[in-house]
Design a protein around this motif. Structure first.
Motif, PDB file in Angstrom:
ATOM      1  N   VAL A   1      63.646  39.507  44.347  1.00  0.00           N
ATOM      2  CA  VAL A   1      63.047  40.833  44.414  1.00  0.00           C
ATOM      3  C   VAL A   1      62.658  41.187  45.843  1.00  0.00           C
ATOM      4  O   VAL A   1      62.643  42.356  46.236  1.00  0.00           O
ATOM      5  N   GLY A   2      62.305  40.165  46.644  1.00  0.00           N
ATOM      6  CA  GLY A   2      61.935  40.401  48.037  1.00  0.00           C
ATOM      7  C   GLY A   2      60.511  40.882  48.224  1.00  0.00           C
ATOM      8  O   GLY A   2      60.169  41.437  49.269  1.00  0.00           O
ATOM      9  N   LEU A   3      59.665  40.668  47.209  1.00  0.00           N
ATOM     10  CA  LEU A   3      58.277  41.124  47.261  1.00  0.00           C
ATOM     11  C   LEU A   3      57.335  39.981  46.893  1.00  0.00           C
ATOM     12  O   LEU A   3      57.648  39.161  46.030  1.00  0.00           O
ATOM     13  N   GLY A   4      56.179  39.948  47.525  1.00  0.00           N
ATOM     14  CA  GLY A   4      55.107  39.081  47.094  1.00  0.00           C
ATOM     15  C   GLY A   4      54.083  39.918  46.335  1.00  0.00           C
ATOM     16  O   GLY A   4      54.109  41.147  46.373  1.00  0.00           O
ATOM     17  N   ALA A   5      53.180  39.262  45.608  1.00  0.00           N
ATOM     18  CA  ALA A   5      52.170  40.002  44.854  1.00  0.00           C
ATOM     19  C   ALA A   5      50.946  39.123  44.665  1.00  0.00           C
ATOM     20  O   ALA A   5      51.017  37.895  44.768  1.00  0.00           O
ATOM     21  N   ASP A   6      49.821  39.774  44.405  1.00  0.00           N
ATOM     22  CA  ASP A   6      48.621  39.005  44.074  1.00  0.00           C
ATOM     23  C   ASP A   6      47.697  39.817  43.173  1.00  0.00           C
ATOM     24  O   ASP A   6      47.763  41.039  43.124  1.00  0.00           O
ATOM     25  N   LEU A   7      46.872  39.085  42.433  1.00  0.00           N
ATOM     26  CA  LEU A   7      45.800  39.674  41.634  1.00  0.00           C
ATOM     27  C   LEU A   7      44.491  39.208  42.243  1.00  0.00           C
ATOM     28  O   LEU A   7      44.260  38.009  42.379  1.00  0.00           O
ATOM     29  N   VAL A   8      43.644  40.167  42.612  1.00  0.00           N
ATOM     30  CA  VAL A   8      42.370  39.853  43.264  1.00  0.00           C
ATOM     31  C   VAL A   8      41.235  40.420  42.424  1.00  0.00           C
ATOM     32  O   VAL A   8      41.290  41.570  41.985  1.00  0.00           O
TER      33      VAL A   8
ATOM     34  N   GLY B   1      34.795  35.991  44.853  1.00  0.00           N
ATOM     35  CA  GLY B   1      36.011  36.513  44.266  1.00  0.00           C
ATOM     36  C   GLY B   1      37.057  35.440  44.043  1.00  0.00           C
ATOM     37  O   GLY B   1      36.889  34.282  44.429  1.00  0.00           O
ATOM     38  N   ARG B   2      38.150  35.852  43.396  1.00  0.00           N
ATOM     39  CA  ARG B   2      39.219  34.931  43.039  1.00  0.00           C
ATOM     40  C   ARG B   2      40.569  35.603  43.304  1.00  0.00           C
ATOM     41  O   ARG B   2      40.704  36.825  43.167  1.00  0.00           O
ATOM     42  N   VAL B   3      41.565  34.787  43.647  1.00  0.00           N
ATOM     43  CA  VAL B   3      42.901  35.303  43.940  1.00  0.00           C
ATOM     44  C   VAL B   3      43.953  34.411  43.288  1.00  0.00           C
ATOM     45  O   VAL B   3      43.856  33.184  43.335  1.00  0.00           O
ATOM     46  N   VAL B   4      44.956  35.059  42.691  1.00  0.00           N
ATOM     47  CA  VAL B   4      46.185  34.372  42.284  1.00  0.00           C
ATOM     48  C   VAL B   4      47.326  35.054  43.026  1.00  0.00           C
ATOM     49  O   VAL B   4      47.468  36.281  42.977  1.00  0.00           O
TER      50      VAL B   4
ATOM     51  N   ASP C   1      31.536  47.833  43.883  1.00  0.00           N
ATOM     52  CA  ASP C   1      30.312  48.383  43.318  1.00  0.00           C
ATOM     53  C   ASP C   1      29.720  47.367  42.339  1.00  0.00           C
ATOM     54  O   ASP C   1      30.209  46.238  42.235  1.00  0.00           O
ATOM     55  N   ALA C   2      28.692  47.787  41.609  1.00  0.00           N
ATOM     56  CA  ALA C   2      28.016  46.892  40.666  1.00  0.00           C
ATOM     57  C   ALA C   2      28.957  46.400  39.564  1.00  0.00           C
ATOM     58  O   ALA C   2      28.728  45.337  38.960  1.00  0.00           O
ATOM     59  N   SER C   3      30.024  47.156  39.294  1.00  0.00           N
ATOM     60  CA  SER C   3      30.970  46.786  38.238  1.00  0.00           C
ATOM     61  C   SER C   3      31.980  45.731  38.675  1.00  0.00           C
ATOM     62  O   SER C   3      32.769  45.234  37.869  1.00  0.00           O
ATOM     63  N   GLY C   4      31.978  45.377  39.980  1.00  0.00           N
ATOM     64  CA  GLY C   4      33.025  44.510  40.506  1.00  0.00           C
ATOM     65  C   GLY C   4      34.290  45.324  40.761  1.00  0.00           C
ATOM     66  O   GLY C   4      34.337  46.526  40.503  1.00  0.00           O
ATOM     67  N   LEU C   5      35.315  44.659  41.261  1.00  0.00           N
ATOM     68  CA  LEU C   5      36.553  45.358  41.608  1.00  0.00           C
ATOM     69  C   LEU C   5      37.731  44.412  41.408  1.00  0.00           C
ATOM     70  O   LEU C   5      37.698  43.263  41.853  1.00  0.00           O
TER      71      LEU C   5
END
Length: 358
Positions: A224-231, A208-211, A295-299
């Motif tokens: 904003v006081g928030l962190g975020a990520d795309l996984v 997998g990959r993360v930004v 699943d087989a489709s990834g997430l």
């Protein structure tokens, strides 16, 4: 009393020819109220315009689909920023920001934007309250024509005509040929980060990959006081069991794909075991341990964490706490043999966070 953690889809709040606004509420997803988190989606048809508004909450916006334009007026600014947006873009929207969103008339797909934010200072914990500047529910429909005329230096008749000239509420479709200001590359600088094009913070082959969005790559995150990520994890891969170790909630929206999720809380109690798919939203309570298998489709999922620079502790893999704990303590803690401890320690020496299928 246990809180229902079941993932939910959003419900349509309002809309018309130009598009629709969807939201999650604490009634459907009780953890929103517990965590004081708001969640909503804007979907604009070709030529759709989300009228200028501001919110009672700081937010992170993430473009799920399509491309278009966002107008942003920061507090005390004398000129709007007009930013081109496309799929994968994340924007941090602090308190007091006025925004409008537009999907180009020639677009062949809807512009869909996800909003996640902190409602702890808002009117309704767990739900955004948006204040429209124009339209049938606009702020100035509530003022008398005397007040509006004095504020804008208009005759009362002109003030009344201007306030009542837009019968729609929230979202409209622009008339053919009506042009909006073009986006500026300079305006985009520091306002948006494309998570699909940004350097990867984690990249595990077949795993997998993360930004990660933080104060370093998107400075407004601090306001904003928030962190975020795309996984994004690959087919049948696993995301290591882990928890946020700085008392933060994890709010997760499934962008695409499907998979299984388990969450475990105090006393070793499994508080959630379910399948998730695109469009689902769920929240992991503070200090609870969560793990996912695709699943087989990834997430693929986009998450906010209720701190601008989150820290996670993992319970599997080469960076897990197990690798740091001494062998003697592991033996005693698991009540196991030295041989089993060595076998346990010898695993996952090269795997970090994501585990590809064997």
């Amino acid at each position: 009393m246990a809180v229902d953690l079941t993932p939910r889809q959003s419900r349509k709040a309002y809309g018309g020819e130009g598009g629709s606004y969807y939201e999650w509420t604490p009634t459907d997803l009780p953890m929103l109220g517990v965590a004081s988190i708001g969640a909503a989606k804007l979907s604009l048809a070709a030529g759709g315009l989300s009228l200028p508004s501001y919110s009672d909450s700081a937010k992170v916006a993430y473009v799920l689909q399509g491309a278009g334009t966002c107008g942003i007026v920061l507090p005390e600014a004398t000129k709007e920023k007009v930013v081109a947006v496309k799929e994968g873009d994340a924007l941090a929207l602090p308190f007091g920001v006025v925004t409008w969103w537009h999907n180009l008339p020639e677009s062949t797909t809807e512009l869909v934007v996800l909003f996640l934010g902190d409602t702890s200072k808002g009117h309704k914990p767990g739900q955004f309250t948006n204040f429209q500047l124009t339209g049938a529910t606009g702020i100035f429909t509530g003022f008398s024509t005397e007040f509006v005329g004095r504020a804008w230096d208009l005759a009362e008749s002109d003030a009344a005509k201007l306030v009542s000239s837009q019968p729609a509420s929230g979202i409209i479709k622009l008339a053919a040929g009506h042009k909006l200001p073009p986006p500026s590359a300079a305006d985009r600088d520091g306002m948006a980060l494309n998570c699909l094009e940004a350097p990867l913070d984690v990249d595990i082959k077949n795993g997998g990959r993360v930004v990660v969005l933080n104060t370093a790559n998107l400075p407004l995150v601090n306001e904003v006081g928030l962190g975020a990520d795309l996984v994004r994890i690959d087919a049948h891969s696993m995301c290591s069991p882990g928890f946020s170790c700085d008392s933060a909630y994890q709010v997760t929206y499934i962008v695409r794909g499907s998979g299984r999720v388990q969450v475990v809380g105090p006393d070793g109690k499994r508080v959630l075991e379910t399948r998730v798919e695109g469009g689902c939203l769920f929240i992991v309570p503070r200090f609870h341990v969560v793990s996912k298998i695709a699943d087989a489709s990834g997430l693929e999922w986009f998450s906010i964490i209720t701190t601008p620079n989150p820290i996670f502790s993992h319970l599997a893999g080469k960076t897990s706490v197990w690798k740091a704990i001494s062998p003697e303590v592991l033996e005693a803690s698991f009540n196991t043999t030295p041989e089993m401890e060595k076998l346990f320690r010898s695993k996952r020496l090269d795997s970090e966070i994501f585990f590809a299928p064997n």
